[in-house]
Design a protein around this motif. Sequence first.
Motif, PDB file in Angstrom:
ATOM      1  N   UNK A 168     104.903  52.285  50.849  1.00 41.59           N
ATOM      2  CA  UNK A 168     103.980  53.419  50.861  1.00 41.59           C
ATOM      3  C   UNK A 168     102.874  53.195  51.884  1.00 41.59           C
ATOM      4  N   UNK A 169     102.357  51.982  51.923  1.00 40.50           N
ATOM      5  CA  UNK A 169     101.292  51.666  52.870  1.00 40.50           C
ATOM      6  C   UNK A 169     101.794  51.746  54.307  1.00 40.50           C
ATOM      7  N   UNK A 170     102.994  51.230  54.556  1.00 36.25           N
ATOM      8  CA  UNK A 170     103.558  51.276  55.907  1.00 36.25           C
ATOM      9  C   UNK A 170     103.754  52.708  56.389  1.00 36.25           C
ATOM     10  N   UNK A 205     108.586  62.988  50.792  1.00 36.07           N
ATOM     11  CA  UNK A 205     109.858  62.299  50.618  1.00 36.07           C
ATOM     12  C   UNK A 205     110.315  61.504  51.836  1.00 36.07           C
ATOM     13  N   UNK A 206     109.391  61.097  52.685  1.00 38.11           N
ATOM     14  CA  UNK A 206     109.780  60.388  53.905  1.00 38.11           C
ATOM     15  C   UNK A 206     110.494  59.067  53.633  1.00 38.11           C
ATOM     16  N   UNK A 207     110.021  58.317  52.668  1.00 40.25           N
ATOM     17  CA  UNK A 207     110.651  57.028  52.377  1.00 40.25           C
ATOM     18  C   UNK A 207     112.053  57.241  51.823  1.00 40.25           C
ATOM     19  N   UNK A 208     112.191  58.186  50.921  1.00 37.83           N
ATOM     20  CA  UNK A 208     113.509  58.499  50.356  1.00 37.83           C
ATOM     21  C   UNK A 208     114.475  58.910  51.465  1.00 37.83           C
ATOM     22  N   UNK A 209     114.015  59.776  52.358  1.00 40.61           N
ATOM     23  CA  UNK A 209     114.873  60.226  53.463  1.00 40.61           C
ATOM     24  C   UNK A 209     115.166  59.099  54.440  1.00 40.61           C
ATOM     25  N   UNK A 210     114.202  58.210  54.648  1.00 40.74           N
ATOM     26  CA  UNK A 210     114.397  57.056  55.523  1.00 40.74           C
ATOM     27  C   UNK A 210     115.531  56.182  54.990  1.00 40.74           C
TER      28      UNK A 210
END
Length: 121
Positions: free
Chosen positions: A11-13, A70-75
């Motif tokens: 999340x921080x990244x 949802x950027x991390x999920x999509x990543x």
Amino acid sequence: MKNQAFRMALLFDFYGDVLTDRQKEFYDLYYNEDLSLAEIAENYGITRQGVRDVIVRAEAILTDLEDKTGLIRRFHAMRAELDEIVKSAEAILERNSRYDDEQIDSLARQIRDAASEMSKE
């Protein structure tokens, strides 16, 4: 706990730039430098509760951003798909070794290499 720390680091990244400087500093010290709330409080001359409040607020902001975007999920989904593309290109190269079609070989290598490069970024 390791999963929670990993999630907070991700999340921080991804979203850390939206935090205030103080939130970034405390969050980084707590999750990345593994300092306790008491250690951070002592270093900054504030209460342990004050440090906790800053970190909890930062966590809420970052979690809310991920919930909305949802950027991390999509990543992670994209990385999995790129891995599948690399595996498929490798399978094409292996199968083509029987037929020795240079154009198929070249195209499969281009696909594999492009997907591998995208996975690194």
